[in-house]
Design a protein around this motif. Structure first.
Motif, mmCIF file in Angstrom:
data_model
loop_
_atom_site.group_PDB
_atom_site.id
_atom_site.type_symbol
_atom_site.label_atom_id
_atom_site.label_comp_id
_atom_site.label_asym_id
_atom_site.label_seq_id
_atom_site.Cartn_x
_atom_site.Cartn_y
_atom_site.Cartn_z
ATOM 1 N N GLY A 94 -74.908 -1.459 -30.249
ATOM 2 C CA GLY A 94 -74.676 -2.394 -31.347
ATOM 3 C C GLY A 94 -74.945 -3.806 -30.881
ATOM 4 N N PHE A 134 -65.740 -2.780 -39.807
ATOM 5 C CA PHE A 134 -65.423 -1.364 -39.979
ATOM 6 C C PHE A 134 -65.266 -1.049 -41.457
ATOM 7 N N ASP A 135 -66.043 -0.085 -41.934
ATOM 8 C CA ASP A 135 -66.000 0.340 -43.324
ATOM 9 C C ASP A 135 -65.060 1.544 -43.422
ATOM 10 N N GLU A 136 -63.904 1.325 -44.058
ATOM 11 C CA GLU A 136 -62.921 2.408 -44.157
ATOM 12 C C GLU A 136 -63.410 3.538 -45.045
ATOM 13 N N ALA A 146 -66.587 4.574 -45.496
ATOM 14 C CA ALA A 146 -67.587 5.365 -44.770
ATOM 15 C C ALA A 146 -67.050 5.893 -43.456
ATOM 16 N N GLY A 147 -65.977 5.286 -42.952
ATOM 17 C CA GLY A 147 -65.417 5.724 -41.671
ATOM 18 C C GLY A 147 -66.301 5.384 -40.487
ATOM 19 N N SER A 148 -67.067 4.282 -40.582
ATOM 20 C CA SER A 148 -67.970 3.909 -39.495
ATOM 21 C C SER A 148 -68.106 2.388 -39.464
ATOM 22 N N TYR A 149 -68.708 1.904 -38.406
ATOM 23 C CA TYR A 149 -68.934 0.478 -38.260
ATOM 24 C C TYR A 149 -70.249 0.093 -38.942
ATOM 25 N N VAL A 150 -70.230 -1.046 -39.605
ATOM 26 C CA VAL A 150 -71.388 -1.533 -40.345
ATOM 27 C C VAL A 150 -71.845 -2.844 -39.715
#
Length: 369
Positions: A247, A314-316, A318-322
């Motif tokens: 990242g 962190f996108d809750e 989607a459960g992933s980092y954006v």
């Protein structure tokens, strides 16, 4: 063009280069070497001896031109060969049904050119083809081998040029660098984000500072700098470890007393002409192909008293980092002293010494009383 002195010399690692403009990068912003070499003895002979590297390092337009000219000249040369064979065998006064005809289906140069193209490209024969003639089979074999050699050499050059380690740095490194305070220390910070995964394995990042001053000026006018020699000093900047490039990552150089930036203040970044070069090396996580990228920053490309804006959230849902790439190069102001790190340390030392002296004087007076 460049002359490196010994690493143990008193002047350090020096580079001598003629200066043709008032200020010019040693490397371009994309990391290409901004050096022109002239008066090379036997230049064209050296290029011809090392034809492989010559093709690889040349531009794409010249490779395509070489590909076109190579095939075109080979087609014409073997077309003349077929025509000479037909004239030698007396095919012009014969018909295709006679047994001693060497080339069947044509009596004109355009037909011989079509036969040459079909043979060189191995697409097979149509109505024009060589008959059972001894000399025709020699030309056929030579042209087949020439086609393999020409196509093989040019295809190899194109493949190596496309897969060579040197890559462009579009979007890899931030457009600017910043100087800010981190944990009470001055830090020079850049940002890197490898979206394609070309540098994820065995990642190595290095930074160098190139600074210089005019050594000799050939022009009589003090305001003219069209022809002068400049002495460049290249010094390595110590970076904090940065191994995982999955990242956006900050590349941090802590400005200590061993750093060449130790005595530079905010005004020096505008007045001093220096350059910082970043090199990124690594292997692709998908193909294992090594890659290398370089990027150059001048002193005016570095913003004093700024920090990079966070671009990872962190996108809750989607459960992933954006990663927001629109904020990859964004900076914001941050409280930072305008003096150099050396001046700040000296100032803090003076304050601490005065406080210690004041406490000692106060304690001594109380004791005497």
């Amino acid at each position: 063009m460049f002359q490196h002195s010994s690493a143990n010399s008193a002047e350090g690692n020096l580079i001598y280069a003629p200066k043709t403009t008032c200020y010019s990068r040693v490397l371009t912003a994309d990391g290409y070497l901004n050096v022109h070499i002239k008066d090379i003895p036997n230049k064209y002979r050296r290029y011809a001896k090392d034809l492989g590297n010559t093709l690889i390092n040349t531009r794409w337009r010249w490779i395509l031109l070489t590909l076109t000219l190579g095939n075109g000249l080979a087609w014409l040369a073997f077309a003349f060969g077929w025509m000479c064979l037909a004239m030698y065998s007396g095919d012009n006064g014969k018909t295709d049904g006679q047994p001693d005809v060497c080339i069947v289906g044509t009596r004109h140069f355009t037909g011989y050119l079509l036969l040459s193209i079909e043979t060189l490209t191995t697409i097979g024969f149509g109505e024009i083809y060589p008959a059972d003639c001894l000399h025709s089979w020699w030309i056929l074999a030579l042209e087949a081998m020439a086609g393999v050699a020409i196509e093989g050499a040019l295809v190899t050059a194109v493949y190596v040029k496309m897969s060579r380690p040197i890559k462009r740095v579009n979007g890899l490194l931030s457009k600017k660098g910043v100087v800010c305070m981190r944990d009470g220390r001055f830090c020079l910070v850049f940002r890197i984000y490898d979206q394609t995964g070309r540098y994820w394995t065995k990642s190595k990042i290095k930074a160098f500072m190139i600074s210089g001053k005019n050594k000799r000026r050939s022009s009589s006018s003090p305001t003219t700098c069209s022809r002068s020699e400049e002495v460049f000093r290249m010094q390595k900047l110590q970076l904090e470890p940065c191994e995982l490039l999955a990242g956006p990552v900050d590349i941090v150089h802590v400005i200590t007393s061993r750093s060449p930036l130790w005595t530079l203040a905010a005004s020096d970044f505008l007045l001093e002409g220096f350059e910082i070069v970043l090199t990124v090396n690594g292997d692709s996580a998908t193909t294992g192909q090594p890659s290398e990228a370089k990027k150059s920053y001048t002193s005016r490309d570095i913003q004093w008293g700024c920090r990079f804006v966070p671009c990872v959230e962190f996108d809750e849902n989607a459960g992933s980092y954006v990663v927001d790439f629109n904020r990859f190069n964004s900076t914001r102001m941050y409280a930072t002293p305008l003096c150099s790190p050396a001046q700040l340390r000296h100032l803090i030392s003076e304050i601490d010494r005065n406080d210690t002296y004041g406490r000692s004087s106060s304690a001594g007076t109380s004791f005497d009383k």
